[in-house]
Design an enzyme around this catalytic site. Structure first.
Site, PDB file in Angstrom:
ATOM      1  N   ARG A 266       0.860  -1.177   0.000  1.00  0.00           N
ATOM      2  CA  ARG A 266       0.000   0.000   0.000  1.00  0.00           C
ATOM      3  C   ARG A 266       0.900   1.231   0.000  1.00  0.00           C
ATOM      4  O   ARG A 266       1.918   1.268   0.700  1.00  0.00           O
ATOM      5  CB  ARG A 266      -0.908   0.022   1.232  1.00  0.00           C
ATOM      6  CG  ARG A 266      -2.108  -0.917   1.141  1.00  0.00           C
ATOM      7  CD  ARG A 266      -3.104  -0.504   0.050  1.00  0.00           C
ATOM      8  NE  ARG A 266      -4.277  -1.351  -0.026  1.00  0.00           N
ATOM      9  CZ  ARG A 266      -4.401  -2.409  -0.824  1.00  0.00           C
ATOM     10  NH1 ARG A 266      -3.410  -2.768  -1.611  1.00  0.00           N
ATOM     11  NH2 ARG A 266      -5.523  -3.113  -0.841  1.00  0.00           N
ATOM     12  N   GLU A 295      -4.085   7.487  -5.100  1.00  0.00           N
ATOM     13  CA  GLU A 295      -4.238   6.784  -6.388  1.00  0.00           C
ATOM     14  C   GLU A 295      -5.497   7.272  -7.094  1.00  0.00           C
ATOM     15  O   GLU A 295      -6.508   7.501  -6.425  1.00  0.00           O
ATOM     16  CB  GLU A 295      -4.326   5.276  -6.153  1.00  0.00           C
ATOM     17  CG  GLU A 295      -3.037   4.722  -5.572  1.00  0.00           C
ATOM     18  CD  GLU A 295      -3.059   3.212  -5.345  1.00  0.00           C
ATOM     19  OE1 GLU A 295      -4.037   2.555  -5.757  1.00  0.00           O
ATOM     20  OE2 GLU A 295      -2.093   2.692  -4.769  1.00  0.00           O
ATOM     21  N   HIS A 317      -1.112   0.178  -9.877  1.00  0.00           N
ATOM     22  CA  HIS A 317      -1.734  -0.769  -8.923  1.00  0.00           C
ATOM     23  C   HIS A 317      -2.158  -2.027  -9.694  1.00  0.00           C
ATOM     24  O   HIS A 317      -3.352  -2.335  -9.793  1.00  0.00           O
ATOM     25  CB  HIS A 317      -2.915  -0.138  -8.182  1.00  0.00           C
ATOM     26  CG  HIS A 317      -3.181  -0.800  -6.865  1.00  0.00           C
ATOM     27  ND1 HIS A 317      -3.511  -0.129  -5.723  1.00  0.00           N
ATOM     28  CD2 HIS A 317      -3.140  -2.117  -6.509  1.00  0.00           C
ATOM     29  CE1 HIS A 317      -3.680  -0.977  -4.731  1.00  0.00           C
ATOM     30  NE2 HIS A 317      -3.453  -2.196  -5.184  1.00  0.00           N
TER      31      HIS A 317
HETATM   32  C1  GLV Z   1      -4.770  -5.148  -4.091  1.00  0.00           C
HETATM   33  O1  GLV Z   1      -4.039  -4.256  -3.814  1.00  0.00           O
HETATM   34  C2  GLV Z   1      -5.463  -5.919  -3.124  1.00  0.00           C
HETATM   35  O2  GLV Z   1      -5.428  -5.576  -1.938  1.00  0.00           O
HETATM   36  O3  GLV Z   1      -6.087  -6.908  -3.512  1.00  0.00           O
END
Ligand code: GLV
Length: 367
Positions: A266, A295, A317
């Site tokens: 994260r 983001e 991401h």
């Molecule tokens: C992606 O970042 C997730 O947490 O699945």
């Protein structure tokens, strides 16, 4: 036929949703690819839906839970991470929420490893050179060289599912592995990896002896050629071992000038302005990031500074963004399948209707 439950999905999660339609559910899907404003989620919840399907883009907290009081029965999140859901609030309103752990473990671990390799071997700069017609000659060291991965030392920060899957992949690259986790240690797994390293050495599969061990955070950062982050985001109010800005000016300075940082966990685990400074002033050699404090990555982010472009790889991401991993309707293969199954478990009172027994419910402590 199951009861006609009403479900709102904050985005289309693909063919797995068909299972809900087949069961007679009434399903509404937010029509745009962007996340709905929170007011839309609140209005839908207030209109009396039974289940809410969310992604990591949606802020789910007391405002949402109180809008659904008496009716909303489950929040089913398409992600392993759930820092966007206020756990304390969910517990207070006694709403179970589910996540999609396990099915994205290998996809995210391999993506982290590919980012690492691509960063160290300067694949982005090398392709730019070729595409921009700047490849004038083959030369032993010009215009630049990358760094090998094989045989190097990696620090795996966070030894949950994804961290352990990264470790498994690092063994195949003859790496020394330093592990650190602020909250959870899996010594049995680490011992098994040590045995694997010994076997590989004994059978001539790897030439050099390698090691794996848990060490202190500072030691991991000071010794590693690569540092890869796999901790959940935990703010100071949420945990005695918070991870918010675990990587900051002080800790980034512990890393070697030749070391690389990889983050697929994260964004807020890393202080981005400190990282941009670290890259500009070359306290570290490079970083590859898949997650950000905000983001999508803002246009004025210091990480976009052209001065660090050659050593800072940026991805959207994308760690779990592989077809089967994201979309398979099979709850043992795909995030969408697991998300839908988590929702069905709660609404249809599987496992005797006890959320504590439901495998995908996160906040079991509330029941
Ligand atoms: C992606 O970042 C997730 O947490 O699945």
């Amino acid at each position: 036929m199951a009861e006609k439950f009403r479900v709102f999905a904050t985005c289309d999660i693909g063919p797995a949703l068909e299972r809900l339609r087949q069961r007679g559910y009434y399903l509404e899907i937010h029509p745009a690819p962007e996340a709905p404003p929170k007011a839309v989620i609140i209005a839908k919840v207030a209109s009396g839906i039974d289940g809410l399907i969310t992604t990591l883009r949606d802020q789910i907290d007391a405002e949402v839970f109180s809008a659904g009081q008496g009716k909303l029965r489950v929040v089913s999140q398409l992600a392993v991470g759930f820092d966007n859901i206020n756990r304390e609030d969910a517990n207070r309103f006694k709403i179970p929420f589910t996540n999609t752990a396990d099915v994205l473990t290998e996809a995210t671990a391999e993506f982290a490893f590919f980012m690492l390799g691509s960063l160290a071997r300067k694949q982005w700069s090398a392709e730019q050179l070729t595409r921009n017609n700047q490849w004038g000659f083959w030369h032993p060291y010009l215009p630049f060289l990358g760094d090998e991965v094989t045989g190097k030392t990696i620090a795996v920060i966070g030894t949950g599912r994804i961290g352990l899957a990264v470790i498994k992949k690092c063994v195949g690259f003859d790496m020394n592995i330093l592990c650190y986790d602020p909250a959870y240690q899996n010594h049995a797994y680490i011992r098994a990896i040590a045995e694997l390293m010994e076997l590989r050495l004994a059978r001539g599969i790897q030439k050099e002896k390698t090691r794996i061990e848990y060490v202190a955070f500072e030691e991991a950062l000071r010794q590693a050629d690569f540092v890869t982050i796999h901790v959940p985001l935990l703010r100071t109010t949420e945990s005695p071992t918070p991870t918010y800005h675990l990587f900051n000016e002080r800790t980034l300075r512990w890393m070697r000038p030749s070391a690389f940082l990889i983050n697929t966990s994260r964004g807020p685990v890393v202080d981005e302005s400190a990282l941009a400074q670290a890259l500009r002033e070359q306290w570290i050699a490079g970083a590859a990031l898949d997650v950000y404090e905000k983001e999508p990555l803002p246009v004025d982010s210091p990480l976009r500074d052209p001065a660090i472009e050659d050593r800072c790889r940026l991805f959207p991401h994308f760690g779990s963004a592989a077809t089967i991993t994201r979309l398979s309707p099979d709850p043992d293969k795909g995030m969408a399948g697991r998300c839908v199954q988590g929702l069905i478990d709660v609404l249809e009172k599987n496992y005797g209707g006890d959320p504590k027994q439901m495998p995908y419910v996160v906040n079991k402590e509330a029941f």
